[in-house]
Scaffold this active site. Structure first.
Site, short mmCIF file in Angstrom:
data_model
loop_
_atom_site.label_atom_id
_atom_site.label_comp_id
_atom_site.label_asym_id
_atom_site.label_seq_id
_atom_site.Cartn_x
_atom_site.Cartn_y
_atom_site.Cartn_z
N CYS A 172 -12.45 -33.03 10.63
CA CYS A 172 -12.81 -33.74 11.85
C CYS A 172 -14.12 -33.25 12.42
O CYS A 172 -14.48 -32.08 12.27
CB CYS A 172 -11.75 -33.53 12.91
N ARG B 13 -18.91 -33.43 6.06
CA ARG B 13 -17.68 -32.63 6.13
C ARG B 13 -16.46 -33.38 5.59
O ARG B 13 -15.42 -32.77 5.37
CB ARG B 13 -17.40 -32.25 7.59
N TRP C 279 -10.19 -36.41 10.06
CA TRP C 279 -9.57 -36.09 8.78
C TRP C 279 -8.11 -35.81 9.14
O TRP C 279 -7.79 -34.80 9.75
CB TRP C 279 -10.25 -34.86 8.15
N ASN D 242 -10.23 -31.90 17.70
CA ASN D 242 -10.18 -31.29 16.37
C ASN D 242 -9.09 -30.23 16.41
O ASN D 242 -9.05 -29.44 17.35
CB ASN D 242 -11.47 -30.54 16.03
N GLY D 243 -8.28 -30.18 15.37
CA GLY D 243 -7.27 -29.12 15.30
C GLY D 243 -5.87 -29.69 15.24
O GLY D 243 -5.66 -30.86 14.90
N GLU E 141 -13.69 -11.28 -12.43
CA GLU E 141 -14.75 -11.97 -11.69
C GLU E 141 -16.01 -11.10 -11.67
O GLU E 141 -17.13 -11.61 -11.81
CB GLU E 141 -14.24 -12.30 -10.28
N LYS F 175 -19.63 -12.22 -13.15
CA LYS F 175 -20.86 -12.20 -12.35
C LYS F 175 -21.98 -11.51 -13.12
O LYS F 175 -23.09 -11.99 -13.21
CB LYS F 175 -20.63 -11.44 -11.06
N GLU G 154 -23.17 -13.55 -16.10
CA GLU G 154 -23.87 -14.78 -15.70
C GLU G 154 -25.33 -14.52 -15.33
O GLU G 154 -26.21 -15.29 -15.69
CB GLU G 154 -23.17 -15.40 -14.46
N HIS H 205 -5.11 0.00 -26.15
CA HIS H 205 -4.68 -0.97 -27.16
C HIS H 205 -5.89 -1.64 -27.82
O HIS H 205 -5.75 -2.69 -28.44
CB HIS H 205 -3.77 -2.02 -26.52
N LYS I 282 -24.56 -25.60 -11.73
CA LYS I 282 -23.71 -25.29 -10.58
C LYS I 282 -22.37 -26.01 -10.61
O LYS I 282 -21.33 -25.41 -10.64
CB LYS I 282 -24.47 -25.61 -9.29
N1 HGA Z 1 -4.56 -33.46 14.38
C1 HGA Z 1 -5.60 -34.44 14.61
C2 HGA Z 1 -6.97 -33.88 14.30
C3 HGA Z 1 -7.09 -33.45 12.85
C4 HGA Z 1 -8.25 -32.53 12.51
O1 HGA Z 1 -8.81 -31.78 13.33
N2 HGA Z 1 -8.67 -32.52 11.19
O2 HGA Z 1 -9.71 -31.66 10.74
C5 HGA Z 1 -5.31 -35.72 13.83
O3 HGA Z 1 -4.55 -35.72 12.86
O4 HGA Z 1 -5.89 -36.74 14.21
#
Ligand code: HGA
Length: 608
Positions: A2, A27, A74, A99-100, A481, A485, A488, A504, A603
């Site tokens: 988000c 993002r 998201w 967000n969250g 790893e 590195k 590489e 062994h 890459k």
């Molecule tokens: N929980 C909210 C926001 C999701 C979020 O921050 N995604 O990175 C939702 O589902 O809309």
């Protein structure tokens, strides 16, 4: 992931918000929306899919006003539909973006429904809009309403709030998810990432955990989590550390090694709350899927495979269910047995690794569900997996992976917690691991301070043609790893072995020209490892040891020892990786190779 943008200005804000959303597109997201207030009404437009779909809708129905918020979503709670897209409104006068994850949304929602609020989405976010409206209905001013409501929220959030009755201001709040205030001249902004606002300002104020801010055209007022009025510094955007240039560093690889404290914090941001994991961070439906997992199959290539190998130790130890790890190029071409309840985890920096993607496509319909641990939002693995956890390492330019690996390890450890709480992992243990994780950025910073000593160590290494890397337990994949590195970027032949395998076979190779590198944390395997090191010394092999902080491993003739800071055992694979990255880097610089673009390598391996 988000993204949030908000603006309050003397000029119309819709174009600024749209440009901000475009800058957040990298993002990854599934829908986008905007709400703009013009003093008489608050209008909202939302669309699923690309920001361009929202731009097209705006071209047909322009939103005009001097105050607005916008969002790329998201989904974590509820499908990516237009109804679930942000901004969310309560009535027609209040709009919010979030967000969250609001962990306690179900309880809050039930109470709001009882009070007569009608929900139009399946998101956790909508409860915040209605909680605010309930406070406003009770006569609170908007700032007081935000303060009251955030105190009721459990989980992680960055919030932007606008209210039509206050057309000259927006309120922002953050806890556990990033939010910055963009400082303009006679106009101000908010965003989840500075990049979203670089077209309008290069001055930013970073809100602290628990801060609430009131932002208007001519001022920014901030209160800390105790409610005290505070001043937060305004800083200029540092172009030197943008992803596009190397800044003060000679190579991208070094810059990326040094970015680790920052990106390891980003890999955890918004995913932990009150000492616990927020498992919804894996995407909508994650909890139901995790409930059914009986075994794990990890598929990856190169560095990501080593991350998967570390995760096998974590999952079998802490969760107590079987975990298999295999390189994708083998897995995709052989008949495989998939027991019921298999969670298929792919690990890839780019999300486009051809073999890994092919393995996912091959197996998708035969497993319980697929999860990808990935650094590039919107990549094929992210789109085609049921769940994903972004590593948030930011663009990695150096071909030899560094910060992508350590952030993958964080992602895999969070996955271990999600699975563990359904099996062997107690709540106390989870809290203990979360507390350890919170020390990770600082511990990594302390290891970076060893850089000069490691550079010195690299001098006795650069003339060698072969090397051996030894480790035990979860430190075995760490030395795999480390050896990768070194080969590489310095083209020195490096082999890695579980230390117990030494006699062994590989012991036959050891002589004074064969340096042996090892990581020796202070764990239960230390005495056994020390015995292996004696076997090397007895054959004249030169040892380079990164030891735990104890005095148990002491330097002696033919044995260089650097002591690491004290590290919680669970973090050893992450923290002990860093000195091996630095060692390879310095050896390569001494050898004069092309560190960022080593010969023959690319890459993102999008071909088989
Ligand atoms: N929980 C909210 C926001 C999701 C979020 O921050 N995604 O990175 C939702 O589902 O809309």
């Amino acid at each position: 992931m988000c993204g949030i943008v908000g603006a309050v200005a003397a000029r119309p804000v819709a174009e600024i918000l749209l440009e901000g959303l475009r800058r957040l597109e990298y993002r990854g997201y599934d829908s986008a929306g905007m709400a703009v207030s013009n003093g008489n009404t608050t209008e909202r437009l939302r669309r699923t899919g690309k920001v361009q779909a929202l731009a097209d809708a705006l071209a047909e129905n322009p939103l005009s006003g001097h105050l607005g918020i916008a969002h790329t979503r998201w989904a974590t709670h509820g499908k990516p539909t237009e109804n679930n897209a942000h901004p969310h409104m309560s009535g027609d006068r209040l709009a919010i973006v979030h967000n969250g994850i609001i962990e306690n949304f179900e309880v809050l929602k039930a109470a709001l429904i009882k009070q007569g609020f009608r929900f139009t989405s399946d998101t956790d976010t909508e409860v915040v809009a209605h909680l605010l409206q309930a406070e406003l209905n009770g006569g609170s001013a908007i700032l007081d309403a935000v303060n009251t409501v955030v105190a009721k929220l459990e989980g992680a959030f960055a919030l932007g709030v606008i209210q039509m009755d206050n057309p000259g201001q927006m309120i922002a709040a953050r806890k556990g998810s990033p939010l910055v205030v963009g400082v303009g001249i006679g106009e101000n902004f908010i965003a989840s990432d500075q990049l979203a606002l670089l077209q309008v300002t290069d001055r930013f104020m970073f809100l602290d955990e628990g801060d609430v801010a009131r932002i208007s055209c001519d001022g920014i007022e901030v209160w800390d989590q105790a409610g005290a009025s505070v001043e937060r510094d305004v800083v200029r955007y540092e172009h030197s550390v943008s992803s596009a240039d190397k800044g003060e560093y000679k190579h991208y690889m070094m810059k990326e090694i040094y970015e680790q404290p920052k990106v390891l914090a980003a890999a955890m941001e918004g995913r932990l709350s009150n000492g616990r994991l927020l498992e919804q961070a894996f995407g909508a439906g994650a909890s139901e899927i995790f409930d059914q997992v009986k075994q794990v199959q990890i598929i990856a290539c190169g560095t990501s495979y080593h991350a998967g190998m570390v995760a096998k130790y974590w999952i079998e130890d802490l969760v107590g269910i079987p975990c298999n790890v295999e390189v994708a190029s083998e897995y995709r071409y052989r008949p495989v047995v998939l027991p019921e309840g298999t969670l298929f985890i792919s690990v890839s920096q780019s999300g486009e690794t051809a073999d890994t993607l092919a393995a996912l496509r091959e197996i998708k319909d035969r497993v319980l569900a697929s999860l990808t641990i990935c650094n590039v939002p919107g990549s094929s693995l992210v789109r085609e997996s049921d769940l994903c956890l972004m590593t948030n390492a930011g663009p990695e330019i150096g071909v030899a992976s560094t910060k992508a690996f350590t952030t993958q390890l964080v992602g895999l450890l969070l996955t271990t917690l999600a699975l563990g709480r359904r099996h062997n992992l107690s709540e106390e243990k989870e809290t203990e691991i979360v507390a350890a994780l919170q020390q990770l950025p600082e511990l990594t910073r302390q290891v970076l301070e060893m850089d000069k000593d490691i550079e010195l160590m690299s001098q006795s290494f650069a003339e060698k043609h072969h090397s051996l890397f030894l480790g035990r337990g979860p430190m075995y994949p760490v030395v795999m790893e480390g050896a990768l590195k070194l080969k590489e970027i310095s083209y020195i032949h490096a082999e890695s072995y579980p230390a117990g395998e030494l006699k062994h076979g590989p012991l036959a190779l050891v002589d004074k020209d064969m340096p042996v590198v090892t990581v020796a944390p202070r764990n239960g395997m230390l005495d056994k490892l020390k015995a292996n090191l004696q076997e090397v010394r007895a054959r004249g092999g030169e040892l380079f040891v990164f030891a735990g902080c104890s005095e148990q491993v002491k330097p002696e003739e033919g044995m260089a020892v650097l002591h690491m800071p004290e590290v919680p055992a669970i973090l050893e694979p992450i923290v002990f990786t860093v000195p091996l990255q630095l060692l390879s880097y310095h050896v390569a610089v001494l050898k004069g190779t092309d560190v960022d673009q080593p010969r023959n390598l690319a890459k993102s391996v999008t071909v088989e």
